[in-house]
Design a protein around this motif. Sequence first.
Motif, short mmCIF file in Angstrom:
data_model
loop_
_atom_site.label_atom_id
_atom_site.label_comp_id
_atom_site.label_asym_id
_atom_site.label_seq_id
_atom_site.Cartn_x
_atom_site.Cartn_y
_atom_site.Cartn_z
N LYS A 213 -18.74 32.86 74.32
CA LYS A 213 -18.23 32.62 73.25
C LYS A 213 -18.27 31.13 72.63
O LYS A 213 -18.17 30.97 71.47
CB LYS A 213 -16.84 32.73 73.85
CG LYS A 213 -16.42 34.03 74.09
CD LYS A 213 -16.59 34.89 73.09
CE LYS A 213 -15.37 34.69 72.09
NZ LYS A 213 -15.18 35.72 71.01
N ILE A 214 -18.37 30.19 73.48
CA ILE A 214 -18.61 28.75 72.65
C ILE A 214 -20.09 28.68 71.87
O ILE A 214 -19.90 28.30 70.76
CB ILE A 214 -18.83 27.81 73.86
CG1 ILE A 214 -17.34 27.67 74.49
CG2 ILE A 214 -19.41 26.41 73.28
CD1 ILE A 214 -17.18 26.67 75.78
N ASP A 215 -20.93 29.25 72.48
CA ASP A 215 -22.32 29.27 71.84
C ASP A 215 -22.04 30.17 70.41
O ASP A 215 -22.53 29.86 69.39
CB ASP A 215 -23.32 30.09 72.60
CG ASP A 215 -23.65 29.11 73.66
OD1 ASP A 215 -23.53 27.89 73.65
OD2 ASP A 215 -24.29 29.68 74.55
N GLU A 216 -21.40 31.32 70.33
CA GLU A 216 -21.34 32.13 69.24
C GLU A 216 -20.37 31.49 68.32
O GLU A 216 -20.65 31.35 67.01
CB GLU A 216 -20.50 33.45 69.94
CG GLU A 216 -21.29 34.34 70.49
CD GLU A 216 -20.66 35.54 71.02
OE1 GLU A 216 -19.28 35.64 70.81
OE2 GLU A 216 -21.11 36.49 71.67
N LEU A 217 -19.49 30.79 68.77
CA LEU A 217 -18.55 29.82 67.65
C LEU A 217 -19.44 28.94 67.10
O LEU A 217 -19.26 28.56 65.93
CB LEU A 217 -17.39 29.28 68.53
CG LEU A 217 -16.23 30.47 68.73
CD1 LEU A 217 -15.05 29.69 69.76
CD2 LEU A 217 -15.61 30.93 67.44
N LYS A 218 -20.17 28.19 67.99
CA LYS A 218 -20.78 27.15 67.29
C LYS A 218 -21.82 27.73 66.21
O LYS A 218 -22.14 26.87 65.10
CB LYS A 218 -21.68 26.34 68.32
CG LYS A 218 -20.96 25.63 69.39
CD LYS A 218 -21.61 24.87 70.30
CE LYS A 218 -20.96 23.79 71.22
NZ LYS A 218 -21.86 23.27 72.21
#
Length: 678
Positions: free
Chosen positions: A622-627
């Motif tokens: 999720k963190i990678d997607e948001l970035k």
Amino acid sequence: MSELDNLQDAEGKEENKTSKSKKIKKEISDDASLETSDLDISNTISEVNNKNSIKEESLESETETIQVQPEEVKEINEEDNDDVLNEIDESNAEDAEDDGHKERHTIEVKDYDSMSLDALTIELEKLVKNEKIQAIKNHVEQINAEFKTKFQALLDEKKEEFLSDGGNEIDFYYSSPVQKRFKETYKDYKTKLHEHYKSFEQNLKQNLADKLEIIEELKGLINVEENINTTYKHFKELQERWRNTGPIPRDKYNNAWNSYHHHVEMFYDFLHLNRDLRDLDFKHNLDKKLKIIERAEELAKDDNVLHAFRELQELHKMWKEELGPVDREFREDIWNRFKNSTRIINDKRQKYYQEIDKVYEKNLEKKLEIITSIEAVGAENVSSHSVWQKKIKEIEVLRDAFFNAGKVPSKVNEETWAKFKDAVRNFNKKKNSFYKGLKKEQYTNLQKKLELIKIAEDNKDNEDIATTTALMKKIQNDWKKIGHVPRKDSDKIWKQFKSACNHFFDKLHTERNAANKVEMDAYNQKNTLLDSMKNLKLSGGKEKDLVVIKNLISEWKNLGRVPNDKRFIEGKFNKSLDELFSKLKMDKNDVELIKFENKLEVLSNEDDNQNLDNERSFIRKKIDELKSQINQLENNLQFFTNVNDDNPLVKEVHNNIKSHKESLKLWKTKLSKIKELY
């Protein structure tokens, strides 16, 4: 276009029309024999023999070298032995041996040192397929030398890699499809060349014998008693036969011609009493030689210096082979005119080569700079895989630049190539040394993980539940601490380890679900609590209601674990919490963290870390997607360079970025909390 391209542009162009030298040659051939029927020649051979004593030298057999004494060749003076005339004579002798050989002048000599192994192979195939086999010798030799050099460099590199991987030198072997293809084509070339010269050799010998016979007949003309008209016609027939006789061995060419020329001169001396006939022939030869001179003077003004020099060779050949002498009063003057044009053309050719040499010197400077750059990269201290990959790409770029830099002076070609190979080899040695150490470390890690797999498989059916559970958790943690293993083994050993661990924990869960009544009681009590939450009414006071919800969470935790197959109840509880929190005026991120902490409490109390690991992986994703989404939105803003910030579209993008960043902050907080449990 480079300087070298400009210099060689003229050489590469083919003329569409017949050269003037060929027209001159045709004119010479068309009227090579003079009509003598109208001449009144009363002198006989006997009269001439009474006034001239001619000493003849015997001509040795066709298998021996023909020797002509210097005093016998009257037209050749001492100055004619300069380098350029010798070069022309040698080249014409080479072409005279085989007409197809002269086509080497028209075949483009490409920049072979900048070609790859594949390109060199394709070029060799084209030459062998499309050109006369005797005309491509120099081209093939250059291509073959370049291919051998580059393939040897590749072979050295592969050998270093093989040895760095722990291989024994005696076991090293490397071949490639392009090498096999090149060898087959080169073998085909050698076979065709051998067949050509095998069939050609007999013709050369026969032609030499025919020309020696012509010389013998020339010698005999001055000893026969017949009408001079008949003798002269016989002489012209012998000249025609000489011209039409095919090629002879190049090492016999100049001596044979000198002997022929000597006896032609003797025949003209023999004709000196028949001035009308001799003068007519002299005039014919003078006219044609003047045309040759005029063409040579035109070529002296031609900017296409290489083409001019090649045509000049043809003119010298015609002068020497197609035409006889002129009156002595003109001989020195016309020869000096012709020789003067020859020197002008040759001077221009030498200047052309000097300019090429300058280009080659510049290419040398470029290549030496590239070598220095390679040495500098090789001297850097690199200690990580990612940096090494970057350096490898830099070297590849420099290698390509080196190959595309063009030719260098031949005297330093081997030295430059050796420096280049040494620089690349030193880089490769350092690189291979690093990866050899890295592979050794990965191999050590592999052995450690294989040991953990053995422990897991040996204990997956152990009945000592408490001890084995602790052991399984420990080896799972140990696994995470071990570094990388070789890529080819990574997935395989992970599946093997995971399978053994899951086998134990699945069996453990099954046994506990069957034996643990406490967990079923907890499940029933949690169901009852869920039912009570449906009828719960909040007071409307934020602080008071938050205490109520937290008490519910604590009560839920205190009820304990439920059977594995009943864990779905946790989802129902979270859904009920969502409904209660929605009635509170709280920041949604705070609510999310409260629920997440409750979820972590449940996951951390499980027998294995599988679900906890899955949760951590999900959060990272999720963190990678948001970035990625934030980067995309920020990139989109660049398209609104001339738009005001109050534009609706711009506002929407800014709001989305703000929202995504808030979400990113929440997920990062979750990740930090889950890391605390490891």
